[in-house]
Write a protein that holds these residues in place. Structure first.
Motif, PDB file in Angstrom:
ATOM      1  N   LEU A 237      58.356  17.865  71.082  1.00 21.59           N
ATOM      2  CA  LEU A 237      57.910  17.249  69.844  1.00 21.59           C
ATOM      3  C   LEU A 237      56.567  16.578  70.075  1.00 21.59           C
ATOM      4  CD1 LEU A 237      61.334  15.565  69.050  1.00 21.59           C
ATOM      5  CD2 LEU A 237      60.447  17.693  68.075  1.00 21.59           C
ATOM      6  N   ALA A 238      55.602  16.905  69.250  1.00 23.05           N
ATOM      7  CA  ALA A 238      54.263  16.350  69.445  1.00 23.05           C
ATOM      8  C   ALA A 238      53.745  15.775  68.129  1.00 23.05           C
ATOM      9  CB  ALA A 238      53.321  17.434  69.961  1.00 23.05           C
ATOM     10  N   ASP A 239      53.417  14.484  68.143  1.00 26.15           N
ATOM     11  CA  ASP A 239      52.900  13.822  66.937  1.00 26.15           C
ATOM     12  C   ASP A 239      51.402  13.599  67.096  1.00 26.15           C
ATOM     13  OD1 ASP A 239      52.582  12.506  64.553  1.00 26.15           O
ATOM     14  OD2 ASP A 239      54.218  11.083  64.892  1.00 26.15           O
ATOM     15  N   GLU A 240      50.619  14.450  66.481  1.00 25.01           N
ATOM     16  CA  GLU A 240      49.168  14.401  66.580  1.00 25.01           C
ATOM     17  C   GLU A 240      48.710  14.177  68.012  1.00 25.01           C
ATOM     18  OE1 GLU A 240      47.133  12.564  63.416  1.00 25.01           O
ATOM     19  OE2 GLU A 240      48.923  12.424  62.177  1.00 25.01           O
ATOM     20  N   PRO A 241      49.108  15.082  68.896  1.00 28.73           N
ATOM     21  CA  PRO A 241      48.892  14.838  70.333  1.00 28.73           C
ATOM     22  C   PRO A 241      47.427  14.896  70.732  1.00 28.73           C
ATOM     23  CG  PRO A 241      49.619  17.095  69.998  1.00 28.73           C
ATOM     24  CD  PRO A 241      49.702  16.403  68.655  1.00 28.73           C
ATOM     25  N   THR A 242      46.596  15.459  69.876  1.00 28.47           N
ATOM     26  CA  THR A 242      45.200  15.609  70.255  1.00 28.47           C
ATOM     27  C   THR A 242      44.337  14.515  69.654  1.00 28.47           C
ATOM     28  OG1 THR A 242      44.832  17.028  68.353  1.00 28.47           O
ATOM     29  CG2 THR A 242      45.433  18.121  70.395  1.00 28.47           C
ATOM     30  N   GLY A 243      45.001  13.511  69.047  1.00 26.30           N
ATOM     31  CA  GLY A 243      44.298  12.482  68.297  1.00 26.30           C
ATOM     32  C   GLY A 243      43.005  11.987  68.900  1.00 26.30           C
ATOM     33  N   ALA A 244      43.074  11.455  70.117  1.00 23.70           N
ATOM     34  CA  ALA A 244      41.901  10.792  70.687  1.00 23.70           C
ATOM     35  C   ALA A 244      41.077  11.714  71.589  1.00 23.70           C
ATOM     36  CB  ALA A 244      42.363   9.567  71.476  1.00 23.70           C
ATOM     37  N   LEU A 245      41.425  13.004  71.596  1.00 22.32           N
ATOM     38  CA  LEU A 245      40.805  13.882  72.581  1.00 22.32           C
ATOM     39  C   LEU A 245      39.606  14.637  72.025  1.00 22.32           C
ATOM     40  CD1 LEU A 245      44.047  15.432  74.060  1.00 22.32           C
ATOM     41  CD2 LEU A 245      42.761  13.472  74.886  1.00 22.32           C
ATOM     42  N   ASP A 246      38.662  14.951  72.902  1.00 25.06           N
ATOM     43  CA  ASP A 246      37.584  15.849  72.483  1.00 25.06           C
ATOM     44  C   ASP A 246      38.192  17.236  72.256  1.00 25.06           C
ATOM     45  OD1 ASP A 246      37.186  17.679  74.946  1.00 25.06           O
ATOM     46  OD2 ASP A 246      37.198  15.654  75.793  1.00 25.06           O
ATOM     47  N   SER A 247      37.452  18.093  71.571  1.00 28.10           N
ATOM     48  CA  SER A 247      38.079  19.334  71.114  1.00 28.10           C
ATOM     49  C   SER A 247      38.465  20.244  72.281  1.00 28.10           C
ATOM     50  CB  SER A 247      37.165  20.057  70.134  1.00 28.10           C
ATOM     51  OG  SER A 247      35.983  20.434  70.785  1.00 28.10           O
TER      52      SER A 247
END
Ligand code: ADP
Ligand code: MG
Length: 240
Positions: free
Chosen positions: A166-176
């Motif tokens: 389960l992943a809740d906006e896992p890329t939120g703070a990451l660069d693309s």
């Protein structure tokens, strides 16, 4: 084979006049090998859905079934074991333990499960290599960048025999670039036989999923199949 089933799930937060119907009857099945993206405006119930799927919260009505187990029928101990062994969580709040190194953080869930220290460490080193952090395994969280910490958290979430990720906006703070590698890891875990649910605002990320479910005011308002045209979704981005 379905790994996750939500059966007419409702979740009301609070009571009386201030009650919020965060989920108002959601039915959703996610099979082994399937990644489902959940999109919808802020406040539409995405995080509530994920918390219920992971046994971190209980429905007010309806049933949640994970890998054949009805969560509402589990005692606390059984539920805790299921959460620890079978479900992987990638949330924005990383929850890395500051006093443990990267490799110790990743090994921890295995050790809690009774895997020997040496074996857990070896598996953790492998998991860190898979997220390109093999060289930084001995660093403490505060010696890593935000993106590196996020990858440690991903490695920890995916280690072991997870059936449901389960992943809740896992890329939120990451660069693309880093965001992309996180999605690739999630995808490969699912391709290996897990079921996955990914909450995201970003149609390009949803394009990694087999199916996209749109939530609004706590109900599923639309479902789409494989996304071969993420641009079409981007055009609907007002839906965030
Ligand atoms: P999303 O993740 O889509 O932004 P949430 O699932 O976090 O939506 O929230 C859905 C609704 O439930 C929102 O109106 C939110 O304010 C409310 N809500 C969520 N958690 C709680 C809580 N613990 N107590 C009261 N209201 C809550
Ligand atoms: Mg949310």
């Amino acid at each position: 084979m379905s790994i996750l089933e939500l059966r007419d799930v409702h979740r009301v937060h609070g009571h009386g006049e201030t009650a919020v119907h965060a989920l108002a009857g959601v039915t959703l099945t996610v099979a082994a090998g399937e990644l489902v993206a959940v999109m919808g405006p802020s406040g539409s119930g995405k995080s509530t859905l994920l918390n219920l799927a992971g046994g971190l919260d209980r429905p007010s009505q309806g049933e949640v079934v994970v890998d054949g187990t009805v969560l509402g029928e589990c005692d606390r101990r059984t539920l805790a074991a299921l959460r620890r062994r079978r479900i992987g969580y990638v949330f924005q709040d990383l929850n890395l333990l500051a006093s443990l190194t990267a490799v110790e953080n990743v090994a921890l869930p295995l050790e809690l499960d009774g895997v020997g220290v040496r074996k857990a460490r070896l598996l953790a080193e492998t998991a860190l290599s898979e997220v390109d952090l093999g060289d930084l395994a001995e660093r403490f969280p505060d010696e890593l960048s935000g993106g590196q910490q996020q990858r440690v958290a991903i490695a920890r979430a995916l280690i072991g025999e997870r059936r449901l990720v389960l992943a809740d906006e896992p890329t939120g703070a990451l660069d693309s670039h880093t965001g992309e590698s996180v999605l690739r890891l999630l995808r490969s875990k699912v391709d290996g036989g897990a079921a996955g649910v990914l909450v995201t605002h970003d149609a390009r990320h949803a394009a990694w999923a087999d199916r996209v479910v749109f939530l609004r005011d706590g109900i599923i308002v639309d479902t789409s199949g494989p996304l071969d045209e993420p641009d079409a979704l981007l055009a609907q981005d007002g839906a965030r």
